[in-house]
Motif scaffolding. Structure first.
Motif, mmCIF file in Angstrom:
data_model
loop_
_atom_site.group_PDB
_atom_site.id
_atom_site.type_symbol
_atom_site.label_atom_id
_atom_site.label_comp_id
_atom_site.label_asym_id
_atom_site.label_seq_id
_atom_site.Cartn_x
_atom_site.Cartn_y
_atom_site.Cartn_z
ATOM 1 N N TRP A 136 45.736 47.207 34.536
ATOM 2 C CA TRP A 136 47.021 46.141 34.573
ATOM 3 C C TRP A 136 46.891 44.814 33.810
ATOM 4 O O TRP A 136 47.596 44.358 33.148
ATOM 5 C CB TRP A 136 46.959 45.574 36.262
ATOM 6 C CG TRP A 136 48.095 44.686 36.436
ATOM 7 C CD1 TRP A 136 49.240 45.276 37.197
ATOM 8 C CD2 TRP A 136 48.052 43.387 36.469
ATOM 9 N NE1 TRP A 136 50.019 44.120 37.353
ATOM 10 C CE2 TRP A 136 49.418 43.026 36.946
ATOM 11 C CE3 TRP A 136 47.127 42.426 36.310
ATOM 12 C CZ2 TRP A 136 49.852 41.819 37.067
ATOM 13 C CZ3 TRP A 136 47.478 41.136 36.462
ATOM 14 C CH2 TRP A 136 48.949 40.865 36.747
ATOM 15 N N LEU A 137 45.546 44.355 33.557
ATOM 16 C CA LEU A 137 45.247 43.104 32.837
ATOM 17 C C LEU A 137 45.746 43.669 31.302
ATOM 18 O O LEU A 137 46.580 42.771 30.504
ATOM 19 C CB LEU A 137 43.940 42.910 32.711
ATOM 20 C CG LEU A 137 43.441 42.067 34.187
ATOM 21 C CD1 LEU A 137 41.876 41.896 34.021
ATOM 22 C CD2 LEU A 137 44.127 40.788 34.405
ATOM 23 N N ARG A 138 45.368 44.731 30.911
ATOM 24 C CA ARG A 138 45.571 45.124 29.505
ATOM 25 C C ARG A 138 47.201 45.238 29.416
ATOM 26 O O ARG A 138 47.677 44.791 28.414
ATOM 27 C CB ARG A 138 45.137 46.536 29.400
ATOM 28 C CG ARG A 138 45.466 47.341 28.119
ATOM 29 C CD ARG A 138 44.725 46.563 26.772
ATOM 30 N NE ARG A 138 43.396 47.076 26.611
ATOM 31 C CZ ARG A 138 42.610 46.449 25.690
ATOM 32 N NH1 ARG A 138 42.840 45.448 25.173
ATOM 33 N NH2 ARG A 138 41.285 46.785 25.930
ATOM 34 N N ASP A 139 47.793 45.690 30.370
ATOM 35 C CA ASP A 139 49.175 45.694 30.292
ATOM 36 C C ASP A 139 49.871 44.572 29.883
ATOM 37 O O ASP A 139 50.807 44.055 29.255
ATOM 38 C CB ASP A 139 50.111 46.328 31.483
ATOM 39 C CG ASP A 139 49.884 47.902 31.563
ATOM 40 O OD1 ASP A 139 49.204 48.223 30.302
ATOM 41 O OD2 ASP A 139 49.881 48.570 32.446
ATOM 42 N N ALA B 128 46.028 34.541 42.600
ATOM 43 C CA ALA B 128 46.715 35.245 43.977
ATOM 44 C C ALA B 128 47.914 35.907 43.349
ATOM 45 O O ALA B 128 48.779 36.981 43.707
ATOM 46 C CB ALA B 128 47.405 34.225 45.078
ATOM 47 N N ALA B 129 48.303 35.832 42.067
ATOM 48 C CA ALA B 129 49.290 36.577 41.339
ATOM 49 C C ALA B 129 48.971 37.944 40.840
ATOM 50 O O ALA B 129 49.626 38.722 40.257
ATOM 51 C CB ALA B 129 49.937 35.519 40.221
ATOM 52 N N LEU B 130 47.527 38.119 41.114
ATOM 53 C CA LEU B 130 47.173 39.356 40.586
ATOM 54 C C LEU B 130 47.576 40.740 41.379
ATOM 55 O O LEU B 130 47.821 40.255 42.791
ATOM 56 C CB LEU B 130 45.585 39.524 40.664
ATOM 57 C CG LEU B 130 44.792 38.730 39.568
ATOM 58 C CD1 LEU B 130 43.323 38.824 40.063
ATOM 59 C CD2 LEU B 130 44.911 39.532 38.036
ATOM 60 N N PRO B 131 47.841 41.869 41.495
ATOM 61 C CA PRO B 131 48.312 42.719 42.239
ATOM 62 C C PRO B 131 47.282 43.040 43.384
ATOM 63 O O PRO B 131 46.137 42.541 43.121
ATOM 64 C CB PRO B 131 48.498 44.050 41.414
ATOM 65 C CG PRO B 131 47.704 43.786 40.208
ATOM 66 C CD PRO B 131 47.608 42.385 39.880
ATOM 67 N N ARG B 132 47.638 43.126 44.521
ATOM 68 C CA ARG B 132 46.839 43.308 45.645
ATOM 69 C C ARG B 132 45.852 44.564 45.403
ATOM 70 O O ARG B 132 46.162 45.665 44.785
ATOM 71 C CB ARG B 132 47.600 43.564 46.943
ATOM 72 C CG ARG B 132 48.093 42.475 47.703
ATOM 73 C CD ARG B 132 49.278 42.882 48.473
ATOM 74 N NE ARG B 132 49.021 44.181 49.395
ATOM 75 C CZ ARG B 132 48.223 44.368 50.303
ATOM 76 N NH1 ARG B 132 47.867 43.218 51.023
ATOM 77 N NH2 ARG B 132 48.138 45.574 50.889
ATOM 78 N N ALA B 133 44.668 44.262 45.703
ATOM 79 C CA ALA B 133 43.246 45.064 45.488
ATOM 80 C C ALA B 133 43.854 46.445 46.128
ATOM 81 O O ALA B 133 43.492 47.527 45.617
ATOM 82 C CB ALA B 133 41.998 44.753 46.097
#
Lengths: 232, 201
Positions: free
Chosen positions: A113-116, B173-178
């Motif tokens: 996801w971080l790479r995207d 918090a803007a990261l996708p939920r684990a």
């Protein structure tokens, strides 16, 4: 087998014979986590190739050593869980393994996801500067007594004692001491060995003794081996 | 006197004035400014600053010009528009995100979701030593030391505001939920069992 123990290693974390690495690891002076064991295996294989013959004893010993290092390293990576995992039932162990794999899988997905995200923002530029200067916290001094400050300053204003240079002065032994000694000697004997007479005296004392002996020499011949030696 | 020019109003509303001040602050700043900091510097009420920021965002959008306001890393900052990216790239490098390896991104993800974490804790999840990777991330400024496990314990690492900035996150918090990431434990368990059954006893 000395061949294995003397194997010279040049690793990132360590340089020297294998033997020393082992003892450092066993004494816990070198964390095994920092040692790349694969590099050691490579070094050993290269060593074997250089020798050109297969030393089975050496290989056997190397296998034992490297495998115990591998086990130690594996244990060191999970120090507190070692006991915990050993006590698990096979069923629970499988569960634990699955849980860890899932955890790692999530990390991989998140990395993806971080790479995207990076790719999306590849075209976006912004200014990056050093962190702004934080306001310096005001230093608050405890309330001070002017009298105390004055006393402290007075202490500093006192002239320091002048350093003693006494240890630097040459201390000459009294000339008369040697004069008397040579005179009484010459009264008894017509010749003597200067070196023998001044043996055990300091350089300054020998110098004074020598100057006195030459003043006595007008009366008597004296010979010094020292003089003759220095002329050569 | 009654020329059509009078239709163009030169009157500046208080919100406009505040927006101008905010623009000035943002152009001087080298990193995102949080709402509270903007409010304190402009000597204005945070609620009014928020309104004025909407005006600024309107003025500085991809459609309107070369400068775009973004809400990132817990604050507000200007960036170049995407349209100007090629020109920017000719002049400027992006050294922080350049050449981030897969190992670095995985480590970054672990620290972002589970941090602060010590290097052994990260190594436990990744299954390999992470000392070099963490040192590299710290050098780039994407992670930083954030306390210790205990008084004499290992150093723990957390992600930095720069990480949020680079990845364009308002906050962690803007990261996708684990939970939305990756397969769940049951699925992996099932696959493990399949492998175990195939293995000769």
């Amino acid at each position: 087998m000395p061949a294995v123990r003397e194997l010279e290693l040049d690793l990132d974390a360590f340089e020297g014979p294998f033997d020393l690495l082992l003892s450092l690891v066993l004494r816990e002076e070198l964390p095994l986590q920092e040692v790349d064991l694969a590099q050691i295996v490579l070094a050993f294989v290269e060593h074997l190739a250089d020798k050109g013959e297969l030393d089975l004893d050496a290989c056997g010993e190397f296998l034992i050593l490297i495998s115990s290092l591998l086990e130690l390293k594996a244990r060191a990576m999970f120090p507190e869980e070692e006991a915990e995992l050993a006590e698990l039932e096979p069923e629970e162990a499988a569960e634990e393994l699955a849980r860890r794999l899932a955890e790692y899988r999530r990390a991989k997905e998140a990395a993806h996801w971080l790479r995207d995200r990076l790719d999306e923002r590849r075209d976006l530029h912004f200014r990056l500067g050093p962190a702004p200067l934080a306001p310096q916290p005001e230093r608050k001094l405890a309330p001070q007594d002017p009298e105390k400050l004055l006393a402290a300053l007075r202490l500093l204003a006192v002239e320091p004692p002048s350093p003693s240079t006494a240890h630097m002065a040459l201390r000459f032994p009294p000339v008369s001491q040697f004069l008397d000694r040579w005179r009484s000697l010459l009264r008894r004997r017509s010749r003597f060995d200067f070196d023998q007479e001044v043996e055990g005296l300091s350089r300054v004392e020998v110098a004074v003794a020598s100057s006195r002996s030459s003043s006595c020499a007008s009366r008597t011949r004296w010979r010094s081996r020292r003089r003759r030696r220095s002329r050569r | 006197m009654d020329s059509p020019l009078r239709l163009i109003t030169t009157e500046v509303t208080p919100a406009d004035e505040l927006a101008r001040t905010l623009e000035a602050l943002l152009v001087v700043a080298s990193q995102p400014l949080p709402l509270e900091e903007l409010a304190a510097a402009a000597e204005a009420d945070p609620a009014r600053v928020e309104e004025a920021l909407e005006l600024v965002a309107e003025r500085f959008s991809e459609e309107r010009g070369g400068i775009v306001l973004e809400h990132v890393a817990g604050g507000f900052a200007f960036r170049a528009s995407a349209a100007a990216s090629e020109a920017c790239a000719r002049l400027f490098e992006k050294p922080i995100e350049k050449g981030l390896s897969q190992a670095a991104l995985e480590t970054l993800a672990i620290v972002a979701y589970l941090g602060p974490l010590s290097r052994p804790e990260i190594a436990r999840i990744r299954g390999v030593n992470v000392d070099g990777v963490v040192a590299g991330l710290a050098e780039r400024g994407l992670v930083a030391e954030g306390g210790r496990e205990n008084e004499f314990g290992a150093i723990r690492y957390r992600t930095t505001p720069l990480f949020e900035r680079i990845f364009g996150l308002e906050s962690l918090a803007a990261l996708p939920r684990a939970d939305d990431l990756g397969a769940d434990v049951r699925e992996i368990r099932g696959r493990l069992e399949q492998v175990a059954e195939k293995r000769p006893a």
